[in-house]
Design a protein around this motif. Structure first.
Motif, short mmCIF file in Angstrom:
data_model
loop_
_atom_site.label_atom_id
_atom_site.label_comp_id
_atom_site.label_asym_id
_atom_site.label_seq_id
_atom_site.Cartn_x
_atom_site.Cartn_y
_atom_site.Cartn_z
N GLU A 107 -8.12 12.10 -19.14
CA GLU A 107 -7.78 13.41 -18.58
C GLU A 107 -7.75 13.35 -17.05
N CYS A 108 -8.69 12.64 -16.46
CA CYS A 108 -8.68 12.48 -15.01
C CYS A 108 -7.43 11.73 -14.56
N MET A 109 -7.06 10.69 -15.31
CA MET A 109 -5.85 9.94 -14.97
C MET A 109 -4.62 10.83 -15.09
N ALA A 110 -4.55 11.65 -16.15
CA ALA A 110 -3.42 12.55 -16.34
C ALA A 110 -3.31 13.55 -15.18
N ALA A 111 -4.46 13.88 -14.57
CA ALA A 111 -4.46 14.79 -13.44
C ALA A 111 -4.10 14.09 -12.13
N GLY A 112 -3.82 12.79 -12.21
CA GLY A 112 -3.42 12.04 -11.02
C GLY A 112 -4.56 11.57 -10.16
N LEU A 113 -5.76 11.43 -10.75
CA LEU A 113 -6.93 11.00 -9.98
C LEU A 113 -7.12 9.49 -10.06
N PRO A 114 -7.34 8.83 -8.92
CA PRO A 114 -7.83 7.44 -8.98
C PRO A 114 -9.24 7.46 -9.54
N MET A 115 -9.64 6.38 -10.21
CA MET A 115 -10.89 6.39 -10.97
C MET A 115 -11.88 5.36 -10.46
N VAL A 116 -13.16 5.69 -10.60
CA VAL A 116 -14.24 4.71 -10.51
C VAL A 116 -15.01 4.82 -11.82
N VAL A 117 -15.00 3.73 -12.61
CA VAL A 117 -15.62 3.74 -13.93
C VAL A 117 -16.47 2.50 -14.12
N THR A 118 -17.40 2.57 -15.06
CA THR A 118 -18.21 1.41 -15.41
C THR A 118 -17.50 0.60 -16.49
N ASN A 119 -17.79 -0.68 -16.50
CA ASN A 119 -17.10 -1.61 -17.41
C ASN A 119 -17.80 -1.62 -18.77
N VAL A 120 -17.66 -0.53 -19.49
CA VAL A 120 -18.22 -0.42 -20.84
C VAL A 120 -17.13 0.10 -21.77
N GLY A 121 -17.18 -0.32 -23.03
CA GLY A 121 -16.23 0.16 -24.01
C GLY A 121 -14.80 -0.06 -23.56
#
Length: 388
Positions: A302-316
């Protein structure tokens, strides 16, 4: 006559990733001529009204109030509720005769899987939406799941990480399927006045706004985020804010106290559970997910669909959605230092908007709700449901 009845079994209809996913899938399949129904182990929850309005039938059992008064022992009450729910589910399966019964989340799989064997449902599908970390705390679930696995028609994971764990549990590749989550892109493609939205929310128009959509549960990593922000609070562009959207499952006060003690309490706003999440995502600058464990997060999509660059942890499946260095940054879990570095890097990046646009295109090309529903239809046709 074609049997197009699908019975989903899930624990509740509270606002959570799996619950929202099942609700969306059920409503979209109904639009395509299927007959989805949902059996809930614990009836109630805000998604009930959404599904009722869409004409999706919901089943469940609520014990009468007098049972609680008679059974004053909570453990005994829970056991009676389990027996009654299991019996009601078996009866419902016999009466409704669905073409497929589809289980989501561990409790629904354990209870529903055993009930479906008694009811002799022709096709059974289990969807696991998280890594199997929960099995360490619930060894009984692990034993029952391993008993049920070979008795499933198909078993699905929502990321390669989950599928690999299911394969390691002994499920043959022939019965394993990868079914990615899907999101509705429509709320993110309408005209949007970002400045007006910020003014309405009481946020400075020039603020750097991070957003994290995750219920306040320890494994979602809010504490790591607070520590990371404390490390870089003086280096971040002023003013900056973090919007934390999600239900408080009991740690909210501790998180606020930790943030206050580290000097970032005024920058972090805990907004609770919201129904207007797309609007908050579209007024933000950076999307976050700091989980210690995950299957495949709808919040990231959903954040990506809103056009946001992401910071995420490498899980799943986080690294399957976010391309490191292209649509955002992927960092190790349980590592506030690396998380802080990534937050600072993306805050100062000149190509932040470009990263967000690439993520938006990726969400549309690979993770739309349309492609997700297509995949579910293919699953059900594979079992013989809806096929003449």
């Amino acid at each position: 006559m074609l049997n197009r009845r699908i019975l989903y079994i899930i624990g509740s209809l509270e606002v959570g990733g799996a619950e929202r996913h099942v609700a969306q899938v059920a409503m979209r399949l109904k639009e395509r001529g299927w007959e989805p129904e949902i059996f809930v182990l614990m009836p109630g929850g805000p998604l009930t009204h959404v599904l009722n309005d869409a004409g999706v039938t919901i089943h469940g059992v609520t014990l009468p109030a007098w049972v609680s008064r008679v059974l004053k022992n909570d453990r005994l009450h829970a056991r009676v509720g389990l027996v009654v729910t299991s019996f009601a589910l078996i009866c419902k399966l016999w009466l409704r005769r669905p073409a497929v019964v589809h289980f989501f989340l561990p409790a629904a799989y354990v209870i529903g899987g055993l009930a479906s064997l008694f009811a002799r449902v022709p096709a059974r599908i289990m969807s696991r939406r998280s890594l199997r970390n929960y099995q360490a705390a619930h060894p009984f679930f692990a034993r029952v799941e391993r008993y049920l696995h070979p008795r499933m028609t198909l078993v699905c994971g929502n990321s390669n990480a989950v599928v690999n764990e299911l394969f390691a549990e002994g499920i043959s590749a022939q019965r394993l399927r990868l079914t990615y989550n899907g999101i509705d892109l429509a709320p993110y493609n309408t005209p949007f006045d970002r400045g007006a939205a910020r003014t309405k929310a009481g946020l400075p128009e020039n603020a750097l706004v991070f957003v994290l959509v995750a219920n306040l549960i320890p494994y979602k990593g809010h504490a790591d985020l607070i520590k990371a922000l404390a490390r870089i609070k003086k280096a971040l562009p002023e003013p900056w804010l973090v919007l934390c959207i999600g239900r408080d499952d009991g740690i909210g006060a501790d998180l606020q106290q930790e943030a206050d003690s580290l000097g970032v309490g005024s920058n972090i706003h805990f907004l609770g559970s919201r129904t207007d999440v797309p609007g908050f995502l579209r007024l933000a600058d950076v999307g976050l997910l700091c989980s210690h464990e995950e299957g495949f997060s709808n919040a990231v999509l959903e954040c990506m669909a809103a056009g946001l660059p992401m910071v995420v942890t490498n899980v799943g499946g986080n690294a399957e959605a976010v391309l490191d260095g292209v649509t955002g940054y992927v960092v190790p879990a349980h590592n506030p230092e690396r998380l802080a570095d990534a937050l600072l890097q993306i805050s100062l990046a000149n190509d932040r908007a470009s990263m967000g646009e690439k993520g938006k295109r990726r969400a549309g090309e690979h993770f739309s709700m349309i492609s997700c529903i297509d995949a579910y239809e293919a699953l059900y046709h594979e079992t013989g449901a809806g096929v003449r």
